[in-house]
Design a protein around this motif. Sequence first.
Motif, PDB file in Angstrom:
ATOM      1  N   ARG A 122       2.607   1.764  -3.295  1.00  0.00           N
ATOM      2  CA  ARG A 122       1.660   2.252  -4.410  1.00  0.00           C
ATOM      3  C   ARG A 122       1.627   3.923  -4.207  1.00  0.00           C
ATOM      4  O   ARG A 122       1.335   4.593  -5.071  1.00  0.00           O
ATOM      5  CB  ARG A 122       0.504   1.721  -4.433  1.00  0.00           C
ATOM      6  CG  ARG A 122       0.523   0.238  -4.958  1.00  0.00           C
ATOM      7  CD  ARG A 122      -0.769  -0.671  -4.570  1.00  0.00           C
ATOM      8  NE  ARG A 122      -0.796  -1.884  -5.128  1.00  0.00           N
ATOM      9  CZ  ARG A 122      -1.729  -2.947  -4.852  1.00  0.00           C
ATOM     10  NH1 ARG A 122      -2.670  -2.548  -4.039  1.00  0.00           N
ATOM     11  NH2 ARG A 122      -1.522  -4.128  -5.627  1.00  0.00           N
ATOM     12  N   MET A 123       1.476   4.391  -2.998  1.00  0.00           N
ATOM     13  CA  MET A 123       1.054   5.573  -2.755  1.00  0.00           C
ATOM     14  C   MET A 123       2.437   6.463  -3.068  1.00  0.00           C
ATOM     15  O   MET A 123       2.280   7.838  -3.523  1.00  0.00           O
ATOM     16  CB  MET A 123       0.892   5.958  -1.077  1.00  0.00           C
ATOM     17  CG  MET A 123      -0.483   5.304  -0.536  1.00  0.00           C
ATOM     18  SD  MET A 123      -0.453   4.986   1.355  1.00  0.00           S
ATOM     19  CE  MET A 123      -0.516   6.822   1.485  1.00  0.00           C
ATOM     20  N   CYS A 139       0.972  -1.161  -0.018  1.00  0.00           N
ATOM     21  CA  CYS A 139      -0.078  -0.208   0.183  1.00  0.00           C
ATOM     22  C   CYS A 139       0.835   1.266  -0.142  1.00  0.00           C
ATOM     23  O   CYS A 139       0.669   2.139  -0.815  1.00  0.00           O
ATOM     24  CB  CYS A 139      -1.093  -0.094   1.518  1.00  0.00           C
ATOM     25  SG  CYS A 139      -1.977   1.640   1.427  1.00  0.00           S
ATOM     26  N   GLN A 140       1.710   1.222   0.791  1.00  0.00           N
ATOM     27  CA  GLN A 140       2.739   2.472   0.839  1.00  0.00           C
ATOM     28  C   GLN A 140       3.539   2.481  -0.420  1.00  0.00           C
ATOM     29  O   GLN A 140       3.762   3.860  -0.751  1.00  0.00           O
ATOM     30  CB  GLN A 140       3.671   2.272   2.211  1.00  0.00           C
ATOM     31  CG  GLN A 140       3.004   2.486   3.678  1.00  0.00           C
ATOM     32  CD  GLN A 140       3.914   2.060   4.705  1.00  0.00           C
ATOM     33  OE1 GLN A 140       4.849   1.017   4.332  1.00  0.00           O
ATOM     34  NE2 GLN A 140       3.501   2.536   5.807  1.00  0.00           N
ATOM     35  N   GLU A 187      -3.250   4.980  -2.999  1.00  0.00           N
ATOM     36  CA  GLU A 187      -3.286   3.530  -3.390  1.00  0.00           C
ATOM     37  C   GLU A 187      -3.719   3.054  -4.666  1.00  0.00           C
ATOM     38  O   GLU A 187      -2.964   2.530  -5.526  1.00  0.00           O
ATOM     39  CB  GLU A 187      -3.666   2.568  -2.231  1.00  0.00           C
ATOM     40  CG  GLU A 187      -3.367   1.309  -2.548  1.00  0.00           C
ATOM     41  CD  GLU A 187      -3.930   0.238  -1.483  1.00  0.00           C
ATOM     42  OE1 GLU A 187      -3.636  -0.905  -1.666  1.00  0.00           O
ATOM     43  OE2 GLU A 187      -4.641   0.690  -0.430  1.00  0.00           O
ATOM     44  N   GLN A 188      -5.130   3.361  -4.851  1.00  0.00           N
ATOM     45  CA  GLN A 188      -5.560   2.857  -6.214  1.00  0.00           C
ATOM     46  C   GLN A 188      -4.907   3.538  -7.145  1.00  0.00           C
ATOM     47  O   GLN A 188      -4.650   2.824  -8.442  1.00  0.00           O
ATOM     48  CB  GLN A 188      -7.195   3.583  -6.231  1.00  0.00           C
ATOM     49  CG  GLN A 188      -7.809   2.505  -5.235  1.00  0.00           C
ATOM     50  CD  GLN A 188      -9.385   3.185  -4.992  1.00  0.00           C
ATOM     51  OE1 GLN A 188      -9.558   4.429  -5.102  1.00  0.00           O
ATOM     52  NE2 GLN A 188     -10.408   2.310  -5.117  1.00  0.00           N
ATOM     53  N   GLU A 215      -1.827   1.721  -8.420  1.00  0.00           N
ATOM     54  CA  GLU A 215      -1.758   0.250  -8.944  1.00  0.00           C
ATOM     55  C   GLU A 215      -1.423   0.037 -10.242  1.00  0.00           C
ATOM     56  O   GLU A 215      -1.708   0.698 -11.058  1.00  0.00           O
ATOM     57  CB  GLU A 215      -3.221  -0.404  -8.443  1.00  0.00           C
ATOM     58  CG  GLU A 215      -3.809  -0.321  -7.188  1.00  0.00           C
ATOM     59  CD  GLU A 215      -5.200  -0.635  -6.995  1.00  0.00           C
ATOM     60  OE1 GLU A 215      -6.056  -0.631  -7.849  1.00  0.00           O
ATOM     61  OE2 GLU A 215      -5.661  -1.197  -5.899  1.00  0.00           O
TER      62      GLU A 215
END
Length: 245
Positions: A45-46, A42-43, A194-195, A198
Amino acid sequence: MDTTQFEDRVVEIESYIDLLKVVESAAQSGPPEIGNSAITTCQQRMLYSSVYLHLYNLVEATATWCTSAVTEATAAGQAWKLEQLDSAVRREWLRTNLRTHTQLNPSNRLSTSFVVCESILNGAPIEEWGIERGGGGNWDDGAIENISERVGCVLKIATATKSAAKRPFRDDKNAFQYVKELRNKLAHGSISFEQSGENVTVQDLVDLKNRTVNYLREVLQSFENYVASHMYLESGARHSLAGSP
């Protein structure tokens, strides 16, 4: 026209992408770590998603630098008058000072028009002003080409550079359109950080950066030549400035 700010911001973006390369490389052998703390997917992707914000910042900043270079040149030192400006720039000056694209009541419209007429009749020199560029969040290659045409600046973009910028990058959108879309989705909360990070690799982001930066650099060069050649002036004023008979 100073392009130092542009190159400084490119260095910022490239430095950030270098960090992402290290993170992605480390992730090949397990979760990358900072100290004793693992960086989660998650991190990661951020971190990737922030590249879109960096690039959009550069796009809109470039539009600001280019239009400001034109208006500053018209108001710098020579005491140019409205009739000495190129017709395209003169039109933009009137658009700004008459506030033609702003809703005004009849009284304010009259007052604004009166001030402009007085300035023209008195032969007042051009003072500091700004080109109406429209709302933020809408800058892409098409918007840049539009504002360039409005001031009469012919963009000289190499075929390979233009082709790369215009070629679809993702979701049938070119590099600029994709950056604008992701930036706006993030700004308006319709997608998470995050999205937006991706299904993208660092190499994808490098490609996106190259397409965007190379095009913007040539836009800046076009405006730099435009200002240096005094194309914001009508031909008689240009000849006078150059000392031509």
